[in-house]
Motif scaffolding. Structure first.
Motif, PDB file in Angstrom:
ATOM      1  N   SER A 184       0.710  -1.252  -0.283  1.00  0.00           N
ATOM      2  CA  SER A 184       0.166   0.021   0.022  1.00  0.00           C
ATOM      3  C   SER A 184       0.915   1.334  -0.007  1.00  0.00           C
ATOM      4  O   SER A 184       1.937   1.196   0.920  1.00  0.00           O
ATOM      5  CB  SER A 184      -0.731  -0.035   1.270  1.00  0.00           C
ATOM      6  OG  SER A 184      -1.470   1.285   1.381  1.00  0.00           O
ATOM      7  N   LEU A 185       0.485   2.063  -0.781  1.00  0.00           N
ATOM      8  CA  LEU A 185       1.537   3.475  -0.949  1.00  0.00           C
ATOM      9  C   LEU A 185       1.583   4.123   0.244  1.00  0.00           C
ATOM     10  O   LEU A 185       2.535   4.473   0.869  1.00  0.00           O
ATOM     11  CB  LEU A 185       0.805   4.415  -1.823  1.00  0.00           C
ATOM     12  CG  LEU A 185       1.553   5.507  -2.624  1.00  0.00           C
ATOM     13  CD1 LEU A 185       2.679   4.683  -3.394  1.00  0.00           C
ATOM     14  CD2 LEU A 185       0.648   6.024  -3.530  1.00  0.00           C
ATOM     15  N   ASP A 186       0.564   4.073   1.237  1.00  0.00           N
ATOM     16  CA  ASP A 186       0.675   4.610   2.754  1.00  0.00           C
ATOM     17  C   ASP A 186       1.860   3.759   3.470  1.00  0.00           C
ATOM     18  O   ASP A 186       2.177   4.474   4.497  1.00  0.00           O
ATOM     19  CB  ASP A 186      -0.699   4.653   3.312  1.00  0.00           C
ATOM     20  CG  ASP A 186      -1.851   5.446   2.575  1.00  0.00           C
ATOM     21  OD1 ASP A 186      -1.327   6.053   1.785  1.00  0.00           O
ATOM     22  OD2 ASP A 186      -2.954   5.215   3.163  1.00  0.00           O
ATOM     23  N   SER A 236      10.216   7.888  -3.866  1.00  0.00           N
ATOM     24  CA  SER A 236      10.798   9.045  -3.360  1.00  0.00           C
ATOM     25  C   SER A 236       9.719  10.109  -4.131  1.00  0.00           C
ATOM     26  O   SER A 236       9.654  10.129  -5.499  1.00  0.00           O
ATOM     27  CB  SER A 236      12.363   9.380  -3.903  1.00  0.00           C
ATOM     28  OG  SER A 236      12.572  10.374  -3.567  1.00  0.00           O
ATOM     29  N   ALA A 237       9.188  10.847  -3.506  1.00  0.00           N
ATOM     30  CA  ALA A 237       7.917  11.801  -4.096  1.00  0.00           C
ATOM     31  C   ALA A 237       7.260  11.016  -5.132  1.00  0.00           C
ATOM     32  O   ALA A 237       6.654  10.278  -4.461  1.00  0.00           O
ATOM     33  CB  ALA A 237       8.832  12.912  -4.787  1.00  0.00           C
ATOM     34  N   ASP A 238       7.090  11.237  -6.307  1.00  0.00           N
ATOM     35  CA  ASP A 238       6.121  10.705  -7.360  1.00  0.00           C
ATOM     36  C   ASP A 238       6.978   9.355  -7.810  1.00  0.00           C
ATOM     37  O   ASP A 238       6.249   8.656  -8.678  1.00  0.00           O
ATOM     38  CB  ASP A 238       5.871  11.475  -8.613  1.00  0.00           C
ATOM     39  CG  ASP A 238       5.095  12.813  -8.017  1.00  0.00           C
ATOM     40  OD1 ASP A 238       4.473  12.757  -6.932  1.00  0.00           O
ATOM     41  OD2 ASP A 238       5.275  13.835  -8.833  1.00  0.00           O
ATOM     42  N   ALA A 260      20.519   4.374  -8.226  1.00  0.00           N
ATOM     43  CA  ALA A 260      19.470   5.214  -8.395  1.00  0.00           C
ATOM     44  C   ALA A 260      18.085   4.860  -8.269  1.00  0.00           C
ATOM     45  O   ALA A 260      17.623   3.519  -8.629  1.00  0.00           O
ATOM     46  CB  ALA A 260      19.585   5.723 -10.064  1.00  0.00           C
ATOM     47  N   VAL A 261      17.287   5.524  -7.405  1.00  0.00           N
ATOM     48  CA  VAL A 261      15.918   5.201  -6.994  1.00  0.00           C
ATOM     49  C   VAL A 261      15.082   4.777  -8.192  1.00  0.00           C
ATOM     50  O   VAL A 261      14.307   3.939  -8.287  1.00  0.00           O
ATOM     51  CB  VAL A 261      15.281   6.197  -6.336  1.00  0.00           C
ATOM     52  CG1 VAL A 261      13.657   6.110  -6.099  1.00  0.00           C
ATOM     53  CG2 VAL A 261      15.918   6.460  -4.820  1.00  0.00           C
ATOM     54  N   GLU A 262      15.352   5.791  -9.271  1.00  0.00           N
ATOM     55  CA  GLU A 262      14.536   5.579 -10.448  1.00  0.00           C
ATOM     56  C   GLU A 262      14.777   4.576 -11.639  1.00  0.00           C
ATOM     57  O   GLU A 262      13.869   3.934 -11.854  1.00  0.00           O
ATOM     58  CB  GLU A 262      14.765   7.044 -11.409  1.00  0.00           C
ATOM     59  CG  GLU A 262      13.562   7.116 -12.293  1.00  0.00           C
ATOM     60  CD  GLU A 262      13.404   8.657 -12.679  1.00  0.00           C
ATOM     61  OE1 GLU A 262      14.123   9.390 -12.415  1.00  0.00           O
ATOM     62  OE2 GLU A 262      12.470   8.785 -13.377  1.00  0.00           O
ATOM     63  N   THR A 263      16.095   4.257 -11.787  1.00  0.00           N
ATOM     64  CA  THR A 263      16.490   3.145 -12.446  1.00  0.00           C
ATOM     65  C   THR A 263      17.240   1.718 -11.916  1.00  0.00           C
ATOM     66  O   THR A 263      17.097   0.894 -12.471  1.00  0.00           O
ATOM     67  CB  THR A 263      17.332   3.575 -13.476  1.00  0.00           C
ATOM     68  OG1 THR A 263      18.880   3.980 -12.884  1.00  0.00           O
ATOM     69  CG2 THR A 263      16.733   4.898 -14.170  1.00  0.00           C
ATOM     70  N   GLY A 264      17.757   1.920 -10.602  1.00  0.00           N
ATOM     71  CA  GLY A 264      18.414   0.881 -10.020  1.00  0.00           C
ATOM     72  C   GLY A 264      19.726   0.806 -10.584  1.00  0.00           C
ATOM     73  O   GLY A 264      20.528  -0.042  -9.903  1.00  0.00           O
ATOM     74  N   ALA A 265      20.282   1.565 -11.390  1.00  0.00           N
ATOM     75  CA  ALA A 265      21.681   1.764 -11.820  1.00  0.00           C
ATOM     76  C   ALA A 265      22.638   2.086 -10.735  1.00  0.00           C
ATOM     77  O   ALA A 265      22.167   2.839  -9.997  1.00  0.00           O
ATOM     78  CB  ALA A 265      21.800   2.880 -13.076  1.00  0.00           C
TER      79      ALA A 265
END
Ligand code: FES
Length: 112
Positions: A14-16, A38-40, A81-86
């Protein structure tokens, strides 16, 4: 034998339940998973650091996220990186995290 990824539609969190920024460790069968927010940005990765195979989350379930952008492995400091996992630094070399595609649906993080 490797555990298959969870099928599409599997609810991982759950996002919460996920700190922002932060992570939520869970599992599918015996596959450890970390859902990261992280944010959006909401992502899911297999919860195994490619450096020495340790979990990216602490035993408390918390995870270290630097500046909202980098997951930091608590064992030897590899960052991703949170966004890509790199991999973005530390001893994991060029090895990144293994992603599990997800989307947010009705405030639930669901395998896409
Ligand atoms: S196990 Fe993650 S940096 Fe070593």
């Amino acid at each position: 034998m490797t555990t298959p990824l969870p099928p599409k539609g599997t609810v991982l969190a759950s996002l919460d339940a996920i700190q922002d920024p932060g992570g939520y460790p869970t599992e599918f069968e015996d596959l450890p998973i970390i859902v990261v927010r992280s944010a959006d940005i909401v992502r899911a990765y297999i919860n195994v650091c490619p450096h020495a195979g340790r979990p990216l989350s602490l035993p408390s379930g918390k995870m270290l996220i630097s500046k909202g952008e980098h997951i930091v492995c608590p064992f030897h400091g590899a960052s991703f990186a949170v966004e890509t996992g790199a991999c973005t630094g530390g001893p994991a070399g060029n090895a990144g995290l293994k992603p599990i595609p997800v989307r947010v649906e009705n405030d639930q993080v669901v395998v896409a």
